[in-house]
Design a protein around this motif. Structure first.
Motif, short mmCIF file in Angstrom:
data_model
loop_
_atom_site.label_atom_id
_atom_site.label_comp_id
_atom_site.label_asym_id
_atom_site.label_seq_id
_atom_site.Cartn_x
_atom_site.Cartn_y
_atom_site.Cartn_z
N ASP A 34 0.83 -1.21 0.00
CA ASP A 34 0.00 0.00 0.00
C ASP A 34 0.87 1.26 0.00
O ASP A 34 0.36 2.36 0.20
N TYR A 35 2.16 1.09 -0.21
CA TYR A 35 3.16 2.17 -0.32
C TYR A 35 3.56 2.79 1.01
O TYR A 35 4.46 3.63 1.01
N HIS A 36 2.95 2.37 2.10
CA HIS A 36 3.44 2.91 3.36
C HIS A 36 4.79 2.26 3.68
O HIS A 36 5.14 1.20 3.14
N SER A 37 5.55 2.93 4.51
CA SER A 37 6.89 2.45 4.80
C SER A 37 7.10 2.42 6.31
O SER A 37 6.46 3.17 7.06
N GLU A 38 7.97 1.52 6.74
CA GLU A 38 8.31 1.43 8.15
C GLU A 38 9.83 1.41 8.29
O GLU A 38 10.53 0.74 7.51
N LEU A 39 10.30 2.16 9.27
CA LEU A 39 11.72 2.21 9.60
C LEU A 39 11.88 1.49 10.95
O LEU A 39 11.32 1.93 11.95
N ASN A 40 12.61 0.40 10.93
CA ASN A 40 12.84 -0.38 12.13
C ASN A 40 14.24 -0.11 12.66
O ASN A 40 15.22 -0.20 11.92
N MET A 41 14.29 0.21 13.94
CA MET A 41 15.55 0.60 14.56
C MET A 41 15.78 -0.30 15.77
O MET A 41 14.95 -0.35 16.67
N SER A 42 16.89 -1.01 15.77
CA SER A 42 17.17 -1.93 16.87
C SER A 42 18.43 -1.49 17.63
O SER A 42 19.20 -0.66 17.15
N SER A 43 18.59 -2.07 18.81
CA SER A 43 19.76 -1.75 19.66
C SER A 43 19.98 -0.26 19.73
O SER A 43 21.08 0.25 19.46
N LEU A 44 18.93 0.45 20.09
CA LEU A 44 18.98 1.91 20.08
C LEU A 44 20.10 2.45 20.95
O LEU A 44 20.41 1.91 22.02
N GLU A 45 20.71 3.52 20.44
CA GLU A 45 21.78 4.20 21.14
C GLU A 45 21.34 5.63 21.42
O GLU A 45 20.44 6.16 20.76
N LEU A 46 22.02 6.26 22.39
CA LEU A 46 21.67 7.64 22.73
C LEU A 46 21.76 8.55 21.50
O LEU A 46 20.95 9.46 21.32
N GLY A 47 22.74 8.28 20.65
CA GLY A 47 22.95 9.10 19.46
C GLY A 47 21.87 8.96 18.40
O GLY A 47 21.87 9.71 17.43
N ASP A 48 20.97 8.01 18.60
CA ASP A 48 19.86 7.86 17.65
C ASP A 48 18.74 8.87 17.94
O ASP A 48 17.80 8.98 17.14
N SER A 49 18.85 9.58 19.05
CA SER A 49 17.84 10.59 19.37
C SER A 49 17.87 11.67 18.29
O SER A 49 18.91 12.30 18.06
N ALA A 50 16.75 11.86 17.64
CA ALA A 50 16.69 12.79 16.51
C ALA A 50 15.25 12.90 16.05
O ALA A 50 14.36 12.20 16.52
N LEU A 51 15.06 13.80 15.09
CA LEU A 51 13.80 13.88 14.36
C LEU A 51 13.95 13.02 13.12
O LEU A 51 14.93 13.15 12.39
N TYR A 52 12.99 12.17 12.88
CA TYR A 52 13.01 11.32 11.70
C TYR A 52 11.89 11.75 10.77
O TYR A 52 10.71 11.71 11.13
N PHE A 53 12.29 12.17 9.58
CA PHE A 53 11.31 12.63 8.60
C PHE A 53 11.14 11.61 7.50
O PHE A 53 12.10 10.97 7.05
N CYS A 54 9.92 11.49 7.07
CA CYS A 54 9.60 10.72 5.89
C CYS A 54 9.14 11.72 4.83
O CYS A 54 8.49 12.72 5.15
N ALA A 55 9.49 11.47 3.60
CA ALA A 55 9.03 12.29 2.49
C ALA A 55 8.54 11.38 1.38
O ALA A 55 8.93 10.21 1.30
N SER A 56 7.67 11.92 0.55
CA SER A 56 7.21 11.11 -0.58
C SER A 56 7.18 11.96 -1.84
O SER A 56 7.14 13.19 -1.80
N SER A 57 7.24 11.26 -2.96
CA SER A 57 7.14 11.93 -4.25
C SER A 57 6.52 10.95 -5.23
O SER A 57 6.40 9.75 -4.97
N SER A 58 6.14 11.48 -6.38
CA SER A 58 5.54 10.66 -7.42
C SER A 58 6.37 10.74 -8.68
O SER A 58 6.67 11.84 -9.14
#
Lengths: 113, 112
Positions: free
Chosen positions: A71-95
């Motif tokens: 259905d074109y949706h996307s998932e970002l899976n993040m494992s073994s999280l580290e302190l440095g992974d703290s951030a804003l995560y943006f998704c963008a789309s285009s056609s």
């Protein structure tokens, strides 16, 4: 007009935990991009998908994986999280039927404690 | 290696005057350029773009100029309005539908 939807908007995890971020592109958009923006930094490209296939890869850690579904949706899976992974995560789309502009979602703020 | 640079971290302009935001790039393979506006805790909002085959693109109060020989582009906002106050990111891509490389951003403040 419908925009890119991201969920959750905020997420707090502890070190070594796992997180899953979801992105729902604008209807009829076939390409999804993921970006990470650390504090005081510009957004950095992580990975992109076109028609459910990975189309490009940036500075995405091996601990992260992503996919685009039928259905074109996307998932970002993040494992073994580290302190440095703290951030804003943006998704963008285009056609690919339209112009090159990427439209961004509101982002998911991930805090790793 | 910062391939897209915005050397002015901040800019203050009086309402009604022109705002000029500048951007330089180093990668000659870039052929599509975009400007995004961003408020805190929100995603970048697309403003205007330009292809490398053009040197100017205009959309309402926003005009983008591209100087390929100098690897420089600029965004002009006329007239500036207080609602334009935000961080503006210059961005570039190669080949279309590819990743976008962002500049470091310029914080614009329009003073009423």
């Amino acid at each position: 007009a419908a925009g890119v939807i991201q969920s959750p908007r905020h997420l707090i995890k502890e070190k070594r935990e796992t997180a899953t971020l979801k992105c729902y592109p604008i209807p009829r958009h076939d390409t999804v991009y993921w970006y990470q923006q650390g504090p005081g930094q510009d957004p950095q490209f992580l990975i992109s998908f076109y028609e459910k296939m990975q189309s490009d890869k940036g500075s995405i850690p091996d601990r992260f994986s992503a996919q685009q579904f039928s259905d074109y949706h996307s998932e970002l899976n993040m494992s073994s999280l580290e302190l440095g992974d703290s951030a804003l995560y943006f998704c963008a789309s285009s056609s690919r039927q339209g112009a090159y502009e990427q439209y961004f979602g509101p982002g998911t703020r991930l805090t790793v404690t | 290696d910062q391939q897209v640079k915005q050397n002015s971290p901040s800019l203050s302009v009086q309402e009604g005057r022109i705002s000029i935001l500048n951007c330089d790039y180093t990668n000659s393979m870039f052929d599509y350029f975009l400007w995004y506006k961003k408020y805190p805790a929100e995603g970048p909002t697309f403003l205007i773009s330009i292809s490398s085959i053009k040197d100017k693109n205009e959309d309402g109060r926003f005009t983008v100029f591209l100087n390929k020989s100098a690897k420089h582009l600029s965004l002009h906002i006329v007239p500036s309005q207080p609602g334009d106050s935000a961080v503006y990111f210059c961005a570039a891509s190669h080949g279309g539908y590819q990743k976008v490389t962002f500049g470091t951003g310029t914080k614009l403040q329009v003073i009423p």
